[in-house]
Design an enzyme around this catalytic site. Structure first.
Site, PDB file in Angstrom:
ATOM      1  N   TYR A 167      17.529  29.459   6.313  1.00 36.60           N
ATOM      2  CA  TYR A 167      16.331  30.019   6.956  1.00 36.60           C
ATOM      3  C   TYR A 167      16.465  29.995   8.471  1.00 36.60           C
ATOM      4  CZ  TYR A 167      13.903  29.733   2.479  1.00 36.60           C
ATOM      5  OH  TYR A 167      13.531  29.902   1.178  1.00 36.60           O
ATOM      6  N   LYS A 194       0.844  -1.202   0.000  1.00 35.97           N
ATOM      7  CA  LYS A 194       0.000   0.000   0.000  1.00 35.97           C
ATOM      8  C   LYS A 194       0.878   1.251   0.000  1.00 35.97           C
ATOM      9  CE  LYS A 194      -0.568  -0.307   4.983  1.00 35.97           C
ATOM     10  NZ  LYS A 194      -1.177   0.469   6.039  1.00 35.97           N
TER      11      LYS A 194
HETATM   12  C1  LIG Z   1      -3.794  -4.323   8.321  1.00 36.90           C
HETATM   13  C2  LIG Z   1      -2.336  -4.200   8.117  1.00 36.90           C
HETATM   14  N1  LIG Z   1      -1.601  -5.310   8.015  1.00 36.90           N
HETATM   15  C3  LIG Z   1      -0.255  -5.268   7.837  1.00 36.90           C
HETATM   16  C4  LIG Z   1       0.405  -4.051   7.764  1.00 36.90           C
HETATM   17  C5  LIG Z   1       1.904  -4.028   7.615  1.00 36.90           C
HETATM   18  O1  LIG Z   1       2.480  -3.510   8.779  1.00 36.90           O
HETATM   19  P1  LIG Z   1       4.074  -3.316   8.890  1.00 36.90           P
HETATM   20  O2  LIG Z   1       4.449  -2.316   7.880  1.00 36.90           O
HETATM   21  O3  LIG Z   1       4.292  -2.851  10.285  1.00 36.90           O
HETATM   22  O4  LIG Z   1       4.652  -4.661   8.619  1.00 36.90           O
HETATM   23  C6  LIG Z   1      -0.332  -2.872   7.881  1.00 36.90           C
HETATM   24  C7  LIG Z   1       0.377  -1.578   7.847  1.00 36.90           C
HETATM   25  O5  LIG Z   1       0.021  -0.584   8.380  1.00 36.90           O
HETATM   26  C8  LIG Z   1      -1.734  -2.947   8.062  1.00 36.90           C
HETATM   27  O6  LIG Z   1      -2.483  -1.833   8.165  1.00 36.90           O
END
Ligand SMILES: Cc1ncc(COP(=O)(O)O)c(C=O)c1O
Length: 365
Positions: A255, A35
């Site tokens: 800055y 994602k």
């Molecule tokens: C539902 C779910 N599963 C798995 C993950 C993966 O988590 P991580 O990046 O800590 O391995 C996420 C990430 O936010 C998540 O929202």
């Protein structure tokens, strides 16, 4: 000369880290969580290269899944947050997506859509209190899904709130609640583990693990780097010095006059800024590497530039020298700690402005 800021992604490293996750949980199947543009690494490029190696992908929402299918990804893709609009159910069927269901609204719209889906992941709220149903209603959700005859398999899923803290008992409590619910339901598959849990917690052996951040070689734990955990960092952010000037003791830089020279020395200006995703909150002294030697951030990060000094002020930085802002010997976790955040946020919020380069041992571009 084009602007030299480059994000180099090592696709082999991501494959290595995925296989490492599977080695740690050898009886589980594994999603690759891609994602948010594969945590800034480029979801399409990462997924295309790894499609044939991965059991399945997981994304937050349908637009991410559609973009992967559009790029030719054939592996299963799970929507971790389920659908946002009821019309999306038809797309789930058409493109063979798997979906999470986490509330009654999603369940009802799914039933009335009449679509068929191979796997539904029913999200159980074991204590995060963000998404999911509780123990009391979970069995009726499973019953309704099975009775609908629209689902090939229902898997019980949850997410941990504190798995990155090994001294916190919350994860054990969440696991206990999860197992109690599983017993109430009977025969059902499971999916509980994010990266921290894959690496350090005893999770159900028959389930689907969901590693995200560890795939990119970044540690889920505050106190150790990905490398220390045996992971291979996948992203290197590098640039070059394009200007230098001699500072006198007491001269100020940038800055807010954010840096004051404690001594006479040469200051270098490099092409990278918060407009690229480098954190504006990074403090003076944030580590980097300049021509292979330790360098330090000196002054506030601007939109397109930042100013740096050598750690050893007797060394003179020069125009054209390479600067590694993170990756290699500069752990992104360390940079993040100087910016009051975590490595995951730094890589994920990289913009598309730098040049992206994908490498692997078979020279995939
Ligand atoms: C539902 C779910 N599963 C798995 C993950 C993966 O988590 P991580 O990046 O800590 O391995 C996420 C990430 O936010 C998540 O929202």
């Amino acid at each position: 000369m084009t602007r030299p800021l480059t994000v180099t992604i090592d696709l082999e490293a991501i494959l290595y880290n995925y296989q490492y996750a599977k080695k740690l949980q050898p009886t589980c199947k594994a999603f690759a969580v891609v994602k948010s543009n594969a945590y800034g690494h480029g979801a399409i490029e990462v997924s295309r290269y790894l499609d044939r190696h991965f059991d399945a992908f997981a994304v937050a929402a349908i637009e991410e899944a559609m973009s992967l299918r559009g790029a030719g990804i054939t592996s299963p893709i799970l929507l971790l947050e389920g659908v946002f609009e009821s019309e999306e159910w038809a797309l789930c069927e058409k493109h063979a997506f798997w979906s999470t269901i986490e509330n009654n609204h999603q369940l009802e719209t799914f039933k009335s859509s009449n679509v068929k889906i191979d796997k539904v992941f029913l999200k159980l709220d074991t204590g995060m209190h963000r998404l999911g149903v509780n123990k009391e209603v979970a069995p009726s959700f499973v019953h309704a899904l099975k009775e609908s005859e629209q689902v090939g398999e229902v898997v019980l899923m949850t997410h941990f709130s504190c798995a990155d803290d090994l001294s916190d008992l919350t994860t054990m409590e969440q696991l206990t609640y999860f197992e109690q619910t599983r017993q109430l339901i009977g025969d059902i598959g499971s999916s509980v583990a994010n990266s921290a849990a894959v690496m350090k917690w005893a999770v159900p052996e028959d389930g689907w693990i969901r590693p995200g951040i560890m795939l990119y070689g970044i540690s889920p734990f505050a106190e150790v780097s990905g490398r220390d955990l045996g992971l291979k960092p996948a992203m290197t952010l590098s640039t070059k010095i394009f200007s230098t000037r001699q500072l006198k003791k007491g001269d100020t830089v940038g800055y807010g006059l954010g840096y004051v020279a404690a001594d006479d020395h040469v200051l270098a200006t490099v092409a990278a800024g918060y407009g690229d995703g480098y954190p504006r909150h990074a403090l003076n002294g944030t580590p980097m590497q300049i021509a292979g030697k330790p360098g330090l951030l000196a002054g506030r990060v601007s939109m397109d530039m930042l100013t740096v000094s050598m750690e050893d002020l007797s060394i003179t930085p020069e125009i054209g020298q390479d600067v590694v802002l993170w990756g290699g010997d500069v752990p992104v976790e360390k940079v993040a700690s100087f910016a009051g955040t975590i490595g995951s946020e730094l890589v994920t919020r990289m913009t598309s402005r730098p040049h992206y380069r994908y490498i692997s041992s078979d020279n995939y571009q």
